[in-house]
Each structure stands twice: as C-alpha cells, then as structure tokens.
Motif scaffolding. Structure first.
Motif, PDB file in Angstrom:
ATOM      1  N   GLU A  25      42.922  16.307  48.322  1.00  0.00           N
ATOM      2  CA  GLU A  25      41.493  15.968  48.353  1.00  0.00           C
ATOM      3  C   GLU A  25      40.858  16.118  46.967  1.00  0.00           C
ATOM      4  N   ASN A  26      41.661  16.559  45.997  1.00  0.00           N
ATOM      5  CA  ASN A  26      41.174  16.763  44.634  1.00  0.00           C
ATOM      6  C   ASN A  26      39.905  17.613  44.589  1.00  0.00           C
ATOM      7  N   VAL A  27      39.936  18.749  45.318  1.00  0.00           N
ATOM      8  CA  VAL A  27      38.793  19.657  45.285  1.00  0.00           C
ATOM      9  C   VAL A  27      39.074  20.819  44.342  1.00  0.00           C
ATOM     10  N   ALA A  28      38.008  21.440  43.887  1.00  0.00           N
ATOM     11  CA  ALA A  28      38.100  22.703  43.166  1.00  0.00           C
ATOM     12  C   ALA A  28      38.071  23.828  44.197  1.00  0.00           C
ATOM     13  N   ILE A  29      38.744  24.944  43.875  1.00  0.00           N
ATOM     14  CA  ILE A  29      38.684  26.114  44.748  1.00  0.00           C
ATOM     15  C   ILE A  29      38.369  27.337  43.897  1.00  0.00           C
ATOM     16  N   ALA A  30      37.400  28.120  44.334  1.00  0.00           N
ATOM     17  CA  ALA A  30      37.154  29.427  43.723  1.00  0.00           C
ATOM     18  C   ALA A  30      37.295  30.464  44.826  1.00  0.00           C
ATOM     19  N   ALA A  31      38.216  31.412  44.643  1.00  0.00           N
ATOM     20  CA  ALA A  31      38.513  32.375  45.696  1.00  0.00           C
ATOM     21  C   ALA A  31      38.413  33.799  45.164  1.00  0.00           C
ATOM     22  N   VAL A  32      37.574  34.598  45.811  1.00  0.00           N
ATOM     23  CA  VAL A  32      37.522  36.032  45.523  1.00  0.00           C
ATOM     24  C   VAL A  32      38.672  36.692  46.255  1.00  0.00           C
ATOM     25  N   THR A  33      39.406  37.562  45.581  1.00  0.00           N
ATOM     26  CA  THR A  33      40.575  38.141  46.229  1.00  0.00           C
ATOM     27  C   THR A  33      40.988  39.499  45.672  1.00  0.00           C
ATOM     28  N   HIS A  34      41.589  40.306  46.549  1.00  0.00           N
ATOM     29  CA  HIS A  34      42.307  41.505  46.115  1.00  0.00           C
ATOM     30  C   HIS A  34      43.808  41.246  46.230  1.00  0.00           C
ATOM     31  N   ASP A  35      44.164  40.025  46.609  1.00  0.00           N
ATOM     32  CA  ASP A  35      45.522  39.701  47.002  1.00  0.00           C
ATOM     33  C   ASP A  35      46.317  39.161  45.808  1.00  0.00           C
ATOM     34  N   GLU A  36      47.320  39.938  45.378  1.00  0.00           N
ATOM     35  CA  GLU A  36      48.211  39.525  44.287  1.00  0.00           C
ATOM     36  C   GLU A  36      48.777  38.131  44.531  1.00  0.00           C
ATOM     37  N   GLN A  37      49.160  37.918  45.819  1.00  0.00           N
ATOM     38  CA  GLN A  37      49.791  36.674  46.221  1.00  0.00           C
ATOM     39  C   GLN A  37      48.883  35.482  45.872  1.00  0.00           C
ATOM     40  N   LEU A  38      47.584  35.625  46.126  1.00  0.00           N
ATOM     41  CA  LEU A  38      46.664  34.520  45.863  1.00  0.00           C
ATOM     42  C   LEU A  38      46.577  34.240  44.362  1.00  0.00           C
ATOM     43  N   THR A  39      46.581  35.298  43.546  1.00  0.00           N
ATOM     44  CA  THR A  39      46.503  35.071  42.102  1.00  0.00           C
ATOM     45  C   THR A  39      47.734  34.308  41.602  1.00  0.00           C
ATOM     46  N   ASN A  40      48.866  34.464  42.307  1.00  0.00           N
ATOM     47  CA  ASN A  40      50.055  33.695  41.917  1.00  0.00           C
ATOM     48  C   ASN A  40      49.903  32.207  42.206  1.00  0.00           C
ATOM     49  N   TYR A  41      49.131  31.862  43.240  1.00  0.00           N
ATOM     50  CA  TYR A  41      48.890  30.462  43.579  1.00  0.00           C
ATOM     51  C   TYR A  41      47.815  29.848  42.690  1.00  0.00           C
ATOM     52  N   ALA A  42      46.947  30.687  42.131  1.00  0.00           N
ATOM     53  CA  ALA A  42      45.802  30.183  41.366  1.00  0.00           C
ATOM     54  C   ALA A  42      46.247  29.603  40.026  1.00  0.00           C
ATOM     55  N   ASP A  43      45.527  28.594  39.560  1.00  0.00           N
ATOM     56  CA  ASP A  43      45.807  28.040  38.242  1.00  0.00           C
ATOM     57  C   ASP A  43      45.303  28.978  37.146  1.00  0.00           C
ATOM     58  N   ARG A  44      44.331  29.817  37.511  1.00  0.00           N
ATOM     59  CA  ARG A  44      43.647  30.637  36.520  1.00  0.00           C
ATOM     60  C   ARG A  44      43.021  31.824  37.240  1.00  0.00           C
ATOM     61  N   THR A  45      42.969  32.962  36.551  1.00  0.00           N
ATOM     62  CA  THR A  45      42.333  34.139  37.127  1.00  0.00           C
ATOM     63  C   THR A  45      41.168  34.580  36.249  1.00  0.00           C
ATOM     64  N   VAL A  46      40.045  34.846  36.882  1.00  0.00           N
ATOM     65  CA  VAL A  46      38.855  35.318  36.178  1.00  0.00           C
ATOM     66  C   VAL A  46      38.611  36.744  36.636  1.00  0.00           C
ATOM     67  N   GLU A  47      38.528  37.668  35.682  1.00  0.00           N
ATOM     68  CA  GLU A  47      38.343  39.067  36.040  1.00  0.00           C
ATOM     69  C   GLU A  47      36.929  39.524  35.671  1.00  0.00           C
ATOM     70  N   LEU A  48      36.260  40.128  36.646  1.00  0.00           N
ATOM     71  CA  LEU A  48      34.930  40.694  36.405  1.00  0.00           C
ATOM     72  C   LEU A  48      35.044  42.210  36.334  1.00  0.00           C
ATOM     73  N   VAL A  49      34.373  42.801  35.352  1.00  0.00           N
ATOM     74  CA  VAL A  49      34.258  44.243  35.298  1.00  0.00           C
ATOM     75  C   VAL A  49      32.796  44.556  35.008  1.00  0.00           C
ATOM     76  N   ASP A  50      32.162  45.255  35.957  1.00  0.00           N
ATOM     77  CA  ASP A  50      30.768  45.655  35.784  1.00  0.00           C
ATOM     78  C   ASP A  50      29.865  44.474  35.378  1.00  0.00           C
ATOM     79  N   GLY A  51      30.043  43.353  36.048  1.00  0.00           N
ATOM     80  CA  GLY A  51      29.134  42.220  35.858  1.00  0.00           C
ATOM     81  C   GLY A  51      29.405  41.338  34.660  1.00  0.00           C
ATOM     82  N   VAL A  52      30.495  41.618  33.932  1.00  0.00           N
ATOM     83  CA  VAL A  52      30.860  40.718  32.830  1.00  0.00           C
ATOM     84  C   VAL A  52      32.319  40.282  32.956  1.00  0.00           C
ATOM     85  N   ARG A  53      32.640  39.145  32.370  1.00  0.00           N
ATOM     86  CA  ARG A  53      34.022  38.663  32.385  1.00  0.00           C
ATOM     87  C   ARG A  53      34.842  39.410  31.362  1.00  0.00           C
ATOM     88  N   ARG A  54      36.054  39.743  31.801  1.00  0.00           N
ATOM     89  CA  ARG A  54      36.927  40.440  30.866  1.00  0.00           C
ATOM     90  C   ARG A  54      37.945  39.480  30.298  1.00  0.00           C
TER      91      ARG A  54
END
Ligand SMILES: Nc1ncnc2c1ncn2[C@@H]1O[C@H](COP(=O)(O)OP(=O)(O)OP(=O)(O)O)[C@@H](O)[C@H]1O
Ligand SMILES: [Mg+2]
Length: 220
Positions: free
Chosen positions: A191-220
């Motif tokens: 369907e050529n959609v974008a996906i943004a997923a909040v996760t604690h799951d290691e497995q999901l980060t392996n499927y993701a094209d990219r990981t964005v990490e937040l620490v105290d309201g800022v990107r790390r």
C-alpha cells in the motif's frame, strides 16, 4: 516529499502551577514506504510524539506538515478531517467493537461518510491478512494475533498515507508478534504507506527501516 514532517516541535503540559515539557524541540520526517520505530524510556515523550504526528494533539511550538500541507493551525474540525483522510491507527489493545464482525470492525473508520461503502475493501484487506475465512467472526471468536490483524486491516481501510502504532505487538507472544510484523511490513510495501510505531519490542526495531530514540523529550 515526506508524509509527515515535524519541525522543532515543543509540547508543554500545564498541571496547575507545574509545567512539564514532554517534547523539547523535535524534528522528524517520515516517508511513504518507510517504517520508523520510536523508542525511549518511560516518560521520554513517545506517546506525546505519536499523538502530535496523529493530529490528536497540537504542539505548543513548532510546525506539523502532512502531505506538504502545514496543519499546525487547522483547528479541531480541520484536523479531524485530515486525520480521517490520511492516518490509520493500530493500538496495543486492538480496540475492536465486540458486537461487530471482523468485516464490520474494519469498516468502522469509514462509517462517518455515508456516501462510501468500504465493505468490499474490508473483505479484501481481511483476505490479504489471512482472515478470508473469518469475515463474520466476532472479536471473542478470534485469537489475539487474529484480532490484531483485523486492527491492521481497519487501519488501512481508508487508504491512509501513514499508520501510527502504539506497541502493536505488546500483547502478543514472540511468534505471533513476528507474524504481525510480517503482515505490517507486507502491507507497508503493497500500500506504500509510512509506519511510525512506538515500541519496547526489540523484534519490532529489527523490522523497522530506522529507529528514533527519545530521551527526556529530545531526540538522541
Ligand atoms: N496530558 C498530560 N498532562 C500532563 N502531563 C502529561 C500529559 N501527557 C503526558 N504528560 C507528561 O509528559 C511526559 C511524557 O509523557 P509520554 O506519555 O509522552 O511518555 P512515554 O514516553 O509515552 O512514556 P511510556 O513509555 O511510559 O508510555 C511525562 O512526564 C508525562 O507525565
Ligand atoms: Mg506512552
């Protein structure tokens, strides 16, 4: 062009005389066909970020652009329209309606518009996520993984440009989580959609094209 673009987004909450900055200047762009995992410790602003991306909450400062349109100051009605047109949601707890069949649950996001009938698309999406034999089942007649596949079909029914998922595998065992991530990835490509997923799951980060990490309201 990115589906969604956040520029220098600040979100402050006021609790009486205490002010909390949940997001402190976040930039983020997500393209079609891309899955981004959003990770970070509890309280780091992940849900706040997902709510801003999903037009469920508005930033205190900064801008939100959806499909090239600045939606920061649209107002509640305008945001609701844009959300219905362009955004699909998948939740950890599925949120299916118990009295509705699988097909009926998938059509729910299209019900506000009586001029369209998405029943055929709902059947087709359920078939594509492997539930072609379960169209008339109610949620309590489906396993957790099957219910989450209904929720994925529901998120896609209005042909969104982006799907937002909050812990989509959070209630599932490892194997079922893997099949859900396979389905999400396949639908993302088909369907050529974008996906943004909040996760604690290691497995999901392996499927993701990219990981964005937040620490105290800022990107790390
Ligand atoms: N509606 C609100 N009113 C006041 N403060 C809020 C509100 N929503 C969130 N916050 C605060 O903003 C900060 C970020 O919260 P958020 O829910 O975004 O964190 P999170 O990363 O999703 O955490 P978790 O992993 O526990 O779900 C926290 O300090 C939280 O207490
Ligand atoms: Mg959260």
């Amino acid at each position: 062009m990115s589906v969604i673009e956040l520029a220098d987004v600040v979100k402050r909450y006021n609790n009486g005389d205490e002010e909390i900055a949940a997001l402190k200047g976040v930039d983020l762009a997500v393209d079609r066909g891309e899955m981004v995992a959003i990770i970070g410790p509890s309280g780091s602003g992940k849900s706040t970020l997902l709510n801003v991306i999903g037009l469920l909450d508005t930033p205190t400062e900064g801008t939100v652009t959806l499909d090239g349109q600045d939606v920061t100051d649209l107002g509640t009605d305008g945001l609701t329209d844009r959300r219905r047109e362009s955004i699909g949601f998948v939740f950890q707890a599925y949120h299916l309606l118990p009295i509705f069949t699988a097909v009926e649950n998938v059509t729910v996001p299209s019900m506000w518009d009586s001029t369209v009938d998405r029943t055929d698309r709902a059947r087709e999406l359920l078939d594509r996520v492997g539930l072609g034999e379960r169209l008339s089942h109610k949620p309590n007649q489906l396993s957790g993984g099957q219910q989450q596949r209904v929720a994925i079909a529901r998120a896609l029914v209005n042909e969104p440009h982006i799907i937002l998922a909050d812990e989509p595998t959070g209630n599932l065992d490892q194997d079922t989580g893997a099949t859900i991530l396979d389905e999400l990835t396949r639908m993302k490509n088909e369907e050529n959609v974008a996906i943004a997923a909040v996760t604690h799951d290691e497995q999901l980060t392996n499927y993701a094209d990219r990981t964005v990490e937040l620490v105290d309201g800022v990107r790390r």
